[in-house]
Structure formats: C-alpha cells, structure tokens
Design a protein around this motif. Structure first.
Motif, PDB file in Angstrom:
ATOM      1  N   TYR A   1      38.632  33.620  36.764  1.00 35.86           N
ATOM      2  CA  TYR A   1      39.744  33.803  37.682  1.00 35.86           C
ATOM      3  C   TYR A   1      40.252  32.411  37.910  1.00 35.86           C
ATOM      4  O   TYR A   1      39.606  31.251  37.896  1.00 35.86           O
TER       5      TYR A   1
ATOM      6  N   GLU B   1      39.717  32.427  46.416  1.00 41.20           N
ATOM      7  CA  GLU B   1      39.024  32.677  45.087  1.00 41.20           C
ATOM      8  C   GLU B   1      37.537  33.007  45.320  1.00 41.20           C
ATOM      9  O   GLU B   1      37.260  34.096  44.475  1.00 41.20           O
ATOM     10  N   THR B   2      36.913  32.572  46.354  1.00 41.14           N
ATOM     11  CA  THR B   2      35.525  33.075  46.733  1.00 41.14           C
ATOM     12  C   THR B   2      35.615  34.460  47.194  1.00 41.14           C
ATOM     13  O   THR B   2      34.961  35.335  46.745  1.00 41.14           O
TER      14      THR B   2
ATOM     15  N   ARG C   1      36.197  36.834  44.124  1.00 37.53           N
ATOM     16  CA  ARG C   1      34.768  37.072  43.286  1.00 37.53           C
ATOM     17  C   ARG C   1      33.653  37.664  43.957  1.00 37.53           C
ATOM     18  O   ARG C   1      33.085  38.511  43.246  1.00 37.53           O
TER      19      ARG C   1
ATOM     20  N   VAL D   1      31.301  36.122  36.380  1.00 35.06           N
ATOM     21  CA  VAL D   1      32.550  36.147  36.848  1.00 35.06           C
ATOM     22  C   VAL D   1      32.697  34.592  37.297  1.00 35.06           C
ATOM     23  O   VAL D   1      31.905  34.053  38.126  1.00 35.06           O
ATOM     24  N   HIS D   2      33.416  33.878  36.490  1.00 41.03           N
ATOM     25  CA  HIS D   2      33.495  32.440  36.621  1.00 41.03           C
ATOM     26  C   HIS D   2      34.955  31.877  36.883  1.00 41.03           C
ATOM     27  O   HIS D   2      35.942  32.353  36.466  1.00 41.03           O
TER      28      HIS D   2
END
Length: 136
Positions: free
Chosen positions: A41, A4-5, A8, A25-26
């Motif tokens: 996301y 996920e990171t 992002r 972007v959360h």
C-alpha cells in the motif's frame, strides 16, 4: 495514527484477508523474500479540507493497494478479499475515523519474467479514495 496504518489495520483485522495473505501487508514494497499472495500500500496523494477558518482534520487520501500472487486465481481471490473489506467502510479506527472508502480504479496484470528460469508475478492494482478524520 496515519491513514496508511488505519487501512493496514483494517486489512489485518479481517479474517478473509488474513486467511489468504496472512500478515503480508507491507508499505510500498514487499520484502524480496516475500511469500505470495501479498499486499502493498502507498499514500499517493492527500487533499486537506479547508474552510475560511483554516484547515480541518478531515482529508481525502488517494491510496494505491497492489495485491501480488503467483497465479491469476490466487491474486484475484486475495484482491477480492481486500476490496470487500475496504470498499464502503466507514467507522472508528485507532487515532481517527474513516468517513468512507471508495474505489477510483482497478486493473490487473502480469510482471513478465526477464529470464527463462523466472516466473511472472500476477498483480491487481486498486486505487482508492479514503476520507479520513484524525482525532488529533
């Protein structure tokens, strides 16, 4: 670094994306006071690659990204920038390697307002398969 990171960071490192959404972007849900357009996301699923020797560090992640906007044009432009940045990407990221990002599905819609004084929010949902190998 989690997948996920990594995703992002890929978005925040892309000028066409940040030109439209800034740093909005959360994970999971945008803050109540969020300005549009914005992106959320989530990691919907994870499938580890297994061998007879056990699991390896490679996995396929099913991710969902939603782009929100106050107009259909703004949400489509922001979603297009997100799509262009991610689809087909392969390369090193902090803490791992993205082996490939592929689209599963895309749809758009409108969250209709509940009250007369409210406005609807347009959205585009992009479902992705992210093949990711952690380095540790």
């Amino acid at each position: 670094v989690s997948v996920e990171t990594a995703v992002r960071n890929l978005l925040l490192d892309a000028a066409p994306v940040t030109l439209l959404v800034g740093k909005r972007v959360h994970p999971m849900q945008a803050p109540q006071s969020s300005v549009f357009p914005a992106v959320t996301y989530s990691d919907a699923s994870r499938k580890t690659v297994m061998t007879f020797d056990g699991p390896v560090l490679t996995a396929r992640y099913g991710m969902t990204l939603q782009t929100y906007g106050s107009s259909y044009g703004s949400v489509k432009a922001a979603a297009g920038a997100v799509r262009t940045r991610l689809l087909g990407y392969a390369g090193e990221v902090s803490g791992g390697r993205v082996l490939g990002i592929f689209d599963e599905d895309e749809s758009d819609g409108l969250d209709t307002p509940l009250h007369d004084e409210e406005r609807g929010v347009f959205y585009v949902t992009l479902s992705l398969n992210v093949w990711y190998r952690a380095t540790s």
